[in-house]
Design an enzyme around this catalytic site. Structure first.
Site, short mmCIF file in Angstrom:
data_model
loop_
_atom_site.label_atom_id
_atom_site.label_comp_id
_atom_site.label_asym_id
_atom_site.label_seq_id
_atom_site.Cartn_x
_atom_site.Cartn_y
_atom_site.Cartn_z
N GLU A 80 -46.50 -3.34 -17.28
CA GLU A 80 -45.30 -4.08 -17.15
C GLU A 80 -43.84 -3.26 -17.16
O GLU A 80 -43.74 -2.40 -17.79
CB GLU A 80 -45.08 -5.19 -18.03
CG GLU A 80 -45.83 -6.34 -17.81
CD GLU A 80 -46.11 -7.32 -16.75
OE1 GLU A 80 -45.47 -7.21 -16.29
OE2 GLU A 80 -46.99 -8.07 -16.67
N CYS A 142 -46.26 -13.10 -24.24
CA CYS A 142 -46.34 -11.79 -23.81
C CYS A 142 -45.06 -10.97 -23.72
O CYS A 142 -44.62 -9.94 -24.14
CB CYS A 142 -47.21 -11.39 -22.76
SG CYS A 142 -48.96 -11.89 -23.00
N HIS A 163 -50.74 -6.10 -18.93
CA HIS A 163 -51.38 -7.05 -18.70
C HIS A 163 -52.66 -7.04 -17.93
O HIS A 163 -53.12 -6.07 -17.04
CB HIS A 163 -50.60 -8.20 -17.79
CG HIS A 163 -49.73 -9.19 -18.33
ND1 HIS A 163 -48.54 -9.50 -18.25
CD2 HIS A 163 -50.21 -10.22 -19.16
CE1 HIS A 163 -48.13 -10.48 -19.05
NE2 HIS A 163 -49.07 -11.03 -19.88
N1 PCA Z 1 -51.22 -13.66 -22.41
C1 PCA Z 1 -49.94 -14.61 -22.58
C2 PCA Z 1 -49.64 -14.99 -24.01
C3 PCA Z 1 -51.13 -14.08 -24.69
C4 PCA Z 1 -51.69 -13.58 -23.59
O1 PCA Z 1 -52.79 -12.99 -23.84
C5 PCA Z 1 -48.84 -14.25 -21.80
O2 PCA Z 1 -49.03 -13.61 -20.79
O3 PCA Z 1 -47.73 -14.53 -21.96
#
Ligand code: PCA
Length: 196
Positions: A80, A142, A163
């Site tokens: 990100e 996240c 991610h």
């Molecule tokens: N993904 C979520 C919250 C926990 C996770 O593994 C997110 O992308 O916010």
């Protein structure tokens, strides 16, 4: 030896398992390059996750932090670029559903990752793993974890968020998301760590 804090999350919403948990368990207490890895699992709860991040930074005093989250439906590993000062989303595991709230009252609108995200993507694609920089971490837990990390560390250490897609097991249980093997997910995150 330097200390790298790697965090993952437990299951949430319609996702019956969280592949980040397995990546973190596989990496916990291992050494990659100059870094000893400390793995921790965060709750998918806005308030509790923020508290945990602050506590872990204080207790572990890491030299770098990589937080991992599941992006169910994405096809690639996506470091990100930015976290924004917004909480807005689906119900968290504590039943909280924030709408247009700030994470830190009066805090910066956003923070850029201080991880080498371009090098990570290059390294992954050279090794044959699909990867690209993501320009939004969303507004769910996240994003809150990434924002809190960067707000607290203020550019003093490499810190940020990656991610990852679903694992095959999760895809079977969920039914409608693209997936990677759990082993490839772990290997890809190891390569990201090597770029530190
Ligand atoms: N993904 C979520 C919250 C926990 C996770 O593994 C997110 O992308 O916010």
């Amino acid at each position: 030896m330097k200390k790298l804090l790697v965090t993952g999350f437990c299951p949430f919403l319609q996702f019956t398992l969280n592949p980040t948990e397995e990546v973190v368990n596989a990496l916990h207490n291992t050494v990659i390059g100059d870094y000893e890895i400390i793995g921790k699992i965060l709750p998918v709860e806005f308030a509790a996750a923020q508290k945990s991040v602050r506590q872990l930074l204080a207790e572990e005093q890491p030299d770098a932090v990589i937080a991992l989250g599941l992006a169910g439906g994405r096809f690639k590993i996506t470091p990100e670029r930015i976290a924004i000062n917004v909480m807005d989303g689906a119900k968290d595991n504590a039943g909280h559903t924030p709408t247009d709230e700030e994470i830190v009252e009066g805090g910066n609108d956003g923070y850029f990752s201080t991880l080498p995200i371009r090098n990570m993507v290059n390294r992954l694609t050279e090794a044959g793993y699909p990867a690209e920089i993501s320009n939004t971490a969303g507004t769910y837990v996240c994003n809150l974890v990434m924002y809190t990390l960067l707000h607290e560390t203020k550019g003093t250490i490499p810190a940020g968020f990656i991610h990852i897609p679903a694992s095959h097991q999760l895809a079977i249980e969920h039914g409608k998301v693209a997936s990677w093997s759990q082993q490839d997910l772990t290997e890809a995150i190891k390569l990201c760590i090597e770029t530190l």
